[in-house]
Scaffold this motif. Structure first.
Motif, mmCIF file in Angstrom:
data_model
loop_
_atom_site.group_PDB
_atom_site.id
_atom_site.type_symbol
_atom_site.label_atom_id
_atom_site.label_comp_id
_atom_site.label_asym_id
_atom_site.label_seq_id
_atom_site.Cartn_x
_atom_site.Cartn_y
_atom_site.Cartn_z
ATOM 1 N N LEU A 1 -18.661 67.865 -33.262
ATOM 2 C CA LEU A 1 -19.219 68.992 -32.524
ATOM 3 C C LEU A 1 -20.729 69.178 -32.720
ATOM 4 O O LEU A 1 -21.478 69.313 -31.737
ATOM 5 C CB LEU A 1 -18.479 70.278 -32.912
ATOM 6 N N GLU A 2 -21.180 69.189 -33.955
ATOM 7 C CA GLU A 2 -22.601 69.473 -34.212
ATOM 8 C C GLU A 2 -23.522 68.418 -33.595
ATOM 9 O O GLU A 2 -24.661 68.725 -33.242
ATOM 10 C CB GLU A 2 -22.839 69.593 -35.712
ATOM 11 N N LYS A 3 -23.032 67.181 -33.449
ATOM 12 C CA LYS A 3 -23.843 66.121 -32.859
ATOM 13 C C LYS A 3 -23.793 66.137 -31.326
ATOM 14 O O LYS A 3 -24.588 65.463 -30.680
ATOM 15 C CB LYS A 3 -23.361 64.755 -33.369
ATOM 16 N N ARG A 4 -22.856 66.930 -30.763
ATOM 17 C CA ARG A 4 -22.676 66.916 -29.303
ATOM 18 C C ARG A 4 -22.880 68.297 -28.669
ATOM 19 O O ARG A 4 -22.372 68.578 -27.599
ATOM 20 C CB ARG A 4 -21.278 66.381 -28.985
ATOM 21 N N LEU A 5 -23.646 69.136 -29.334
ATOM 22 C CA LEU A 5 -23.884 70.485 -28.807
ATOM 23 C C LEU A 5 -24.572 70.466 -27.444
ATOM 24 O O LEU A 5 -24.420 71.402 -26.647
ATOM 25 C CB LEU A 5 -24.736 71.288 -29.800
ATOM 26 N N GLY B 1 -5.670 77.265 -34.582
ATOM 27 C CA GLY B 1 -6.704 78.286 -34.653
ATOM 28 C C GLY B 1 -7.679 78.063 -35.785
ATOM 29 O O GLY B 1 -8.791 78.613 -35.790
ATOM 30 N N ILE B 2 -7.328 77.230 -36.756
ATOM 31 C CA ILE B 2 -8.179 77.015 -37.932
ATOM 32 C C ILE B 2 -9.448 76.255 -37.568
ATOM 33 O O ILE B 2 -10.561 76.679 -37.869
ATOM 34 C CB ILE B 2 -7.395 76.270 -39.033
ATOM 35 N N ARG B 3 -9.287 75.106 -36.909
ATOM 36 C CA ARG B 3 -10.465 74.332 -36.498
ATOM 37 C C ARG B 3 -11.256 75.074 -35.422
ATOM 38 O O ARG B 3 -12.490 74.983 -35.375
ATOM 39 C CB ARG B 3 -10.034 72.954 -35.992
ATOM 40 N N ALA B 4 -10.546 75.824 -34.582
ATOM 41 C CA ALA B 4 -11.225 76.588 -33.532
ATOM 42 C C ALA B 4 -12.153 77.630 -34.148
ATOM 43 O O ALA B 4 -13.269 77.840 -33.662
ATOM 44 C CB ALA B 4 -10.194 77.264 -32.633
ATOM 45 N N GLU B 5 -11.705 78.265 -35.228
ATOM 46 C CA GLU B 5 -12.547 79.254 -35.899
ATOM 47 C C GLU B 5 -13.769 78.590 -36.529
ATOM 48 O O GLU B 5 -14.881 79.125 -36.491
ATOM 49 C CB GLU B 5 -11.758 80.010 -36.957
ATOM 50 N N MET B 6 -13.576 77.405 -37.102
ATOM 51 C CA MET B 6 -14.704 76.673 -37.685
ATOM 52 C C MET B 6 -15.704 76.301 -36.593
ATOM 53 O O MET B 6 -16.922 76.423 -36.787
ATOM 54 C CB MET B 6 -14.182 75.421 -38.398
ATOM 55 N N ASN C 1 -17.782 79.297 -35.525
ATOM 56 C CA ASN C 1 -18.891 79.586 -36.445
ATOM 57 C C ASN C 1 -20.073 78.640 -36.216
ATOM 58 O O ASN C 1 -21.233 79.042 -36.311
ATOM 59 C CB ASN C 1 -18.408 79.514 -37.893
ATOM 60 N N ILE C 2 -19.767 77.382 -35.917
ATOM 61 C CA ILE C 2 -20.829 76.410 -35.639
ATOM 62 C C ILE C 2 -21.598 76.817 -34.377
ATOM 63 O O ILE C 2 -22.835 76.847 -34.365
ATOM 64 C CB ILE C 2 -20.242 74.994 -35.463
ATOM 65 N N LEU C 3 -20.866 77.147 -33.316
ATOM 66 C CA LEU C 3 -21.508 77.510 -32.052
ATOM 67 C C LEU C 3 -22.249 78.849 -32.168
ATOM 68 O O LEU C 3 -23.318 79.025 -31.575
ATOM 69 C CB LEU C 3 -20.475 77.594 -30.927
ATOM 70 N N LYS C 4 -21.693 79.755 -32.910
ATOM 71 C CA LYS C 4 -22.342 81.056 -33.090
ATOM 72 C C LYS C 4 -23.693 80.888 -33.771
ATOM 73 O O LYS C 4 -24.690 81.497 -33.361
ATOM 74 C CB LYS C 4 -21.435 81.970 -33.916
ATOM 75 N N ARG C 5 -23.733 80.044 -34.800
ATOM 76 C CA ARG C 5 -25.004 79.783 -35.503
ATOM 77 C C ARG C 5 -26.007 79.104 -34.573
ATOM 78 O O ARG C 5 -27.223 79.277 -34.727
ATOM 79 C CB ARG C 5 -24.761 78.914 -36.749
ATOM 80 N N ALA C 6 -25.505 78.325 -33.616
ATOM 81 C CA ALA C 6 -26.380 77.588 -32.701
ATOM 82 C C ALA C 6 -26.807 78.421 -31.492
ATOM 83 O O ALA C 6 -27.523 77.926 -30.621
ATOM 84 C CB ALA C 6 -25.682 76.315 -32.232
ATOM 85 N N GLY C 7 -26.348 79.682 -31.446
ATOM 86 C CA GLY C 7 -26.800 80.572 -30.382
ATOM 87 C C GLY C 7 -25.924 80.609 -29.143
ATOM 88 O O GLY C 7 -26.334 81.165 -28.120
#
Length: 250
Positions: free
Chosen positions: A193-197, A213-218, A221-227
């Motif tokens: 995910l972080e490499k394909r934003l 739901g576990i990976r979805a929550e993670m 958090n990644i997308l939220k930090r990225a705006g």
């Protein structure tokens, strides 16, 4: 990783938590998870199964003292929502497992125990209260931060076309999508995910899902930090014979 550490008899339960629960197997939860739930203001029920005299010497904040021997008599105190998160602990894990079976037989689906009880809680840095704990359950359901309504999501899926302001992100592994996927969903595994934003639109509402739901929550958090404007499904999602099943977790 386990094999590289010298362990030779390592097995994985590839079907995940939903299948584990369906098989009737007990679920353990680490104190760190409870601490995280508390920090996020998540609603749950925490039961101290020890005798009253022992609980008064020290208990986990927010715990309700319902000794195992009196648990069955307290059935009417439990939440109406059968998927409400319920955590139990005792000095002996065997007693906690007995409690899980009792509560499970009442129809509750989201139950777990804390291995090691209060001692493992202390080792994890959790605070302990001394005195008389509550003996009455009070549960007020609150949506988890960042969650998207399962009912609203189902309505979106029933639309002939996905509304232009939404983007469904599937963060399961590629091999998992072979079992089925939602219409219009784009698959980007969590590990990539972080490499394909740059593949995710910033002008849309992102709805993320996985199998539990576990990976979805993670991913949320990644997308939220990225705006990104993102939400996730806190649900068990499964596919079979071209059909899907979505079960809210709380």
């Amino acid at each position: 990783m386990a094999a590289s550490l010298g362990y030779a008899n390592v097995k994985g339960f590839v079907e995940g938590i939903p299948a584990w629960k369906k098989a009737g197997l007990p679920v353990a939860v680490e104190p760190q998870h409870i601490l995280s739930e508390i920090s996020q203001g998540v609603s749950f029920v925490l039961i101290d199964l020890r005798p009253k005299t022992l609980a008064e010497k020290g208990y986990i904040p927010g715990a309700v003292n319902l000794p195992l021997e009196k648990l069955k008599a307290a059935k009417k105190q439990f939440p109406k929502q059968k998927n409400a998160p319920i955590f139990v602990y005792d000095e002996k894990d065997e007693r906690a497992l007995l409690a899980i079976n009792i509560i499970k037989n009442w129809g509750y689906t989201n139950i777990a125990y804390i291995p090691g009880g209060l001692e493992s809680w202390k080792k994890a840095g959790g605070k302990v209260e001394v005195g008389k704990p509550s003996s009455k359950i009070v549960y007020v359901h609150k949506p988890r931060p960042g969650t998207f309504s399962v009912e609203e999501f189902k309505k979106l899926l029933k639309s002939p076309t996905l509304p232009a302001n939404y983007f469904i992100l599937d963060v399961r592994e590629v091999n998992e999508t072979q079992e089925g996927s939602f219409p219009h969903a784009v698959n980007i595994p969590l590990g990539e995910l972080e490499k394909r934003l740059n593949e995710i639109p910033k002008d849309k509402t992102i709805i993320i899902h996985c199998a539990t739901g576990i990976r979805a929550e993670m991913a949320y958090n990644i997308l939220k930090r990225a705006g990104f404007k993102a939400y996730y499904l806190n649900a068990n999602v499964s596919f079979e014979n071209g059909k899907y099943k979505i079960e809210p977790k709380d």
